[in-house]
Design a protein around this motif. Sequence first.
Motif, PDB file in Angstrom:
ATOM      1  N   ALA A 118      -0.048  13.985 -36.418  1.00  0.00           N
ATOM      2  CA  ALA A 118      -0.376  14.034 -34.990  1.00  0.00           C
ATOM      3  C   ALA A 118      -1.770  13.490 -34.751  1.00  0.00           C
ATOM      4  N   TYR A 119      -1.918  12.883 -33.583  1.00  0.00           N
ATOM      5  CA  TYR A 119      -3.205  12.313 -33.164  1.00  0.00           C
ATOM      6  C   TYR A 119      -3.357  12.523 -31.668  1.00  0.00           C
ATOM      7  N   HIS A 120      -4.563  12.872 -31.230  1.00  0.00           N
ATOM      8  CA  HIS A 120      -4.811  13.111 -29.806  1.00  0.00           C
ATOM      9  C   HIS A 120      -5.235  11.808 -29.128  1.00  0.00           C
ATOM     10  N   VAL A 121      -4.377  11.294 -28.258  1.00  0.00           N
ATOM     11  CA  VAL A 121      -4.662  10.063 -27.505  1.00  0.00           C
ATOM     12  C   VAL A 121      -5.440  10.448 -26.257  1.00  0.00           C
ATOM     13  N   ARG A 122      -6.646   9.932 -26.111  1.00  0.00           N
ATOM     14  CA  ARG A 122      -7.542  10.413 -25.063  1.00  0.00           C
ATOM     15  C   ARG A 122      -7.577   9.541 -23.804  1.00  0.00           C
ATOM     16  N   THR A 123      -7.172   8.283 -23.888  1.00  0.00           N
ATOM     17  CA  THR A 123      -7.243   7.409 -22.719  1.00  0.00           C
ATOM     18  C   THR A 123      -5.886   6.765 -22.451  1.00  0.00           C
ATOM     19  N   THR A 124      -5.657   6.441 -21.178  1.00  0.00           N
ATOM     20  CA  THR A 124      -4.417   5.762 -20.806  1.00  0.00           C
ATOM     21  C   THR A 124      -4.336   4.393 -21.463  1.00  0.00           C
ATOM     22  N   GLN A 125      -5.472   3.733 -21.622  1.00  0.00           N
ATOM     23  CA  GLN A 125      -5.474   2.416 -22.272  1.00  0.00           C
ATOM     24  C   GLN A 125      -4.975   2.519 -23.709  1.00  0.00           C
ATOM     25  N   ASP A 126      -5.426   3.548 -24.430  1.00  0.00           N
ATOM     26  CA  ASP A 126      -4.956   3.730 -25.803  1.00  0.00           C
ATOM     27  C   ASP A 126      -3.460   4.039 -25.825  1.00  0.00           C
ATOM     28  N   ALA A 127      -3.010   4.877 -24.883  1.00  0.00           N
ATOM     29  CA  ALA A 127      -1.585   5.208 -24.822  1.00  0.00           C
ATOM     30  C   ALA A 127      -0.751   3.962 -24.528  1.00  0.00           C
ATOM     31  N   GLU A 128      -1.251   3.101 -23.659  1.00  0.00           N
ATOM     32  CA  GLU A 128      -0.523   1.874 -23.334  1.00  0.00           C
ATOM     33  C   GLU A 128      -0.487   0.924 -24.529  1.00  0.00           C
ATOM     34  N   ARG A 129      -1.561   0.871 -25.303  1.00  0.00           N
ATOM     35  CA  ARG A 129      -1.568   0.014 -26.495  1.00  0.00           C
ATOM     36  C   ARG A 129      -0.540   0.503 -27.515  1.00  0.00           C
ATOM     37  N   LEU A 130      -0.462   1.808 -27.687  1.00  0.00           N
ATOM     38  CA  LEU A 130       0.525   2.363 -28.614  1.00  0.00           C
ATOM     39  C   LEU A 130       1.945   2.096 -28.119  1.00  0.00           C
ATOM     40  N   ALA A 131       2.163   2.237 -26.809  1.00  0.00           N
ATOM     41  CA  ALA A 131       3.491   1.981 -26.239  1.00  0.00           C
ATOM     42  C   ALA A 131       3.873   0.516 -26.416  1.00  0.00           C
ATOM     43  N   ALA A 132       2.911  -0.387 -26.261  1.00  0.00           N
ATOM     44  CA  ALA A 132       3.182  -1.814 -26.446  1.00  0.00           C
ATOM     45  C   ALA A 132       3.543  -2.103 -27.902  1.00  0.00           C
ATOM     46  N   TYR A 133       2.870  -1.432 -28.824  1.00  0.00           N
ATOM     47  CA  TYR A 133       3.183  -1.622 -30.250  1.00  0.00           C
ATOM     48  C   TYR A 133       4.609  -1.146 -30.547  1.00  0.00           C
ATOM     49  N   GLU A 134       5.017  -0.058 -29.923  1.00  0.00           N
ATOM     50  CA  GLU A 134       6.346   0.503 -30.181  1.00  0.00           C
ATOM     51  C   GLU A 134       7.461  -0.327 -29.533  1.00  0.00           C
ATOM     52  N   THR A 135       7.149  -1.188 -28.600  1.00  0.00           N
ATOM     53  CA  THR A 135       8.098  -2.049 -27.879  1.00  0.00           C
ATOM     54  C   THR A 135       8.955  -1.238 -26.912  1.00  0.00           C
ATOM     55  N   GLY A 136       9.752  -1.937 -26.119  1.00  0.00           N
ATOM     56  CA  GLY A 136      10.594  -1.283 -25.130  1.00  0.00           C
ATOM     57  C   GLY A 136      11.760  -0.516 -25.711  1.00  0.00           C
ATOM     58  N   ASN A 137      11.969  -0.591 -27.028  1.00  0.00           N
ATOM     59  CA  ASN A 137      13.046   0.168 -27.659  1.00  0.00           C
ATOM     60  C   ASN A 137      12.659   1.618 -27.932  1.00  0.00           C
ATOM     61  N   TYR A 138      11.410   1.958 -27.640  1.00  0.00           N
ATOM     62  CA  TYR A 138      10.940   3.334 -27.824  1.00  0.00           C
ATOM     63  C   TYR A 138      10.266   3.791 -26.528  1.00  0.00           C
ATOM     64  N   ARG A 139      10.373   5.083 -26.261  1.00  0.00           N
ATOM     65  CA  ARG A 139       9.754   5.634 -25.047  1.00  0.00           C
ATOM     66  C   ARG A 139       9.102   6.966 -25.388  1.00  0.00           C
ATOM     67  N   ALA A 140       7.923   7.209 -24.817  1.00  0.00           N
ATOM     68  CA  ALA A 140       7.211   8.464 -25.042  1.00  0.00           C
ATOM     69  C   ALA A 140       7.929   9.596 -24.320  1.00  0.00           C
ATOM     70  N   VAL A 141       8.303  10.637 -25.069  1.00  0.00           N
ATOM     71  CA  VAL A 141       8.992  11.796 -24.504  1.00  0.00           C
ATOM     72  C   VAL A 141       8.246  13.061 -24.910  1.00  0.00           C
ATOM     73  N   ASP A 142       8.473  14.128 -24.159  1.00  0.00           N
ATOM     74  CA  ASP A 142       7.842  15.411 -24.466  1.00  0.00           C
ATOM     75  C   ASP A 142       8.386  15.981 -25.776  1.00  0.00           C
ATOM     76  N   CYS A 143       7.536  16.686 -26.486  1.00  0.00           N
ATOM     77  CA  CYS A 143       7.983  17.379 -27.693  1.00  0.00           C
ATOM     78  C   CYS A 143       6.998  18.500 -28.019  1.00  0.00           C
ATOM     79  N   LEU A 144       7.423  19.423 -28.859  1.00  0.00           N
ATOM     80  CA  LEU A 144       6.563  20.494 -29.351  1.00  0.00           C
ATOM     81  C   LEU A 144       6.137  20.129 -30.763  1.00  0.00           C
ATOM     82  N   ILE A 145       4.835  19.952 -30.937  1.00  0.00           N
ATOM     83  CA  ILE A 145       4.277  19.555 -32.228  1.00  0.00           C
ATOM     84  C   ILE A 145       3.807  20.812 -32.954  1.00  0.00           C
ATOM     85  N   ARG A 146       4.290  20.987 -34.180  1.00  0.00           N
ATOM     86  CA  ARG A 146       3.878  22.123 -35.004  1.00  0.00           C
ATOM     87  C   ARG A 146       3.061  21.592 -36.189  1.00  0.00           C
ATOM     88  N   TYR A 147       1.818  22.097 -36.318  1.00  0.00           N
ATOM     89  CA  TYR A 147       0.917  21.622 -37.367  1.00  0.00           C
ATOM     90  C   TYR A 147       1.128  22.397 -38.667  1.00  0.00           C
TER      91      TYR A 147
END
Length: 202
Positions: A118-147
């Motif tokens: 897990a990594y804490h994404v702090r800015t919308t720009q960073d989130a958009e860069r990650l989404a672009a890397y994942e391509t349109g075949n992946y979408r950010a969805v809610d989840c429960l992260i357990r460390y």
Amino acid sequence: MASSGQEERNSRPPPPPPPPPSNPHSKISPYVLKLRSAPPDYFYQPPVKPEPVDFSAAPTGPYFFYGTLTDPLMISEILEMPEEPGLRPAYILGYECKMWGQYPALLDCPGSVVEGAAYHVRTTQDAERLAAYETGNYRAVDCLIRYTDGKEPSEDLGYTFKFVGNPSELTEGAFDLKVWLRRMGRHAAADKLEAAEARRRE
């Protein structure tokens, strides 16, 4: 003469048929049909068009990664960071991974566990860069992260990239980050990962 007039009438083309009656089962109202055929300037045009609002902007917060993004160097390159970020080992429940080519694809699967980081994404720009890397075949969805590192917080509500492409393109298989890194020619990153795993086993 009568026969001549009759021949003239017979030689004329028949009149066009009447227009067909409107379809009583059609869901399109006559008003909508009229609007569709209206000229472009029929509607009110504001003097200045407002800026479009993207209501699906990439969210910020904790993200669970399960594939190539579990490599800190990969994240630092995508986000143009001066150094590798710290990741927390974690897992999510209710998912499984299949393979989309050489990449893992996260799918719903009640009762199954997917391990990653897990990594804490702090800015919308960073989130958009990650989404672009994942391509349109992946979408950010809610989840429960357990460390799993024993630190607090022990869990977080966050996001992960779920596969939303064509399921017929998926195959059974498991993703190995070290193998993928060497296949991509990133031997130093693979060696570093192996060294870190060896230290954890000691």
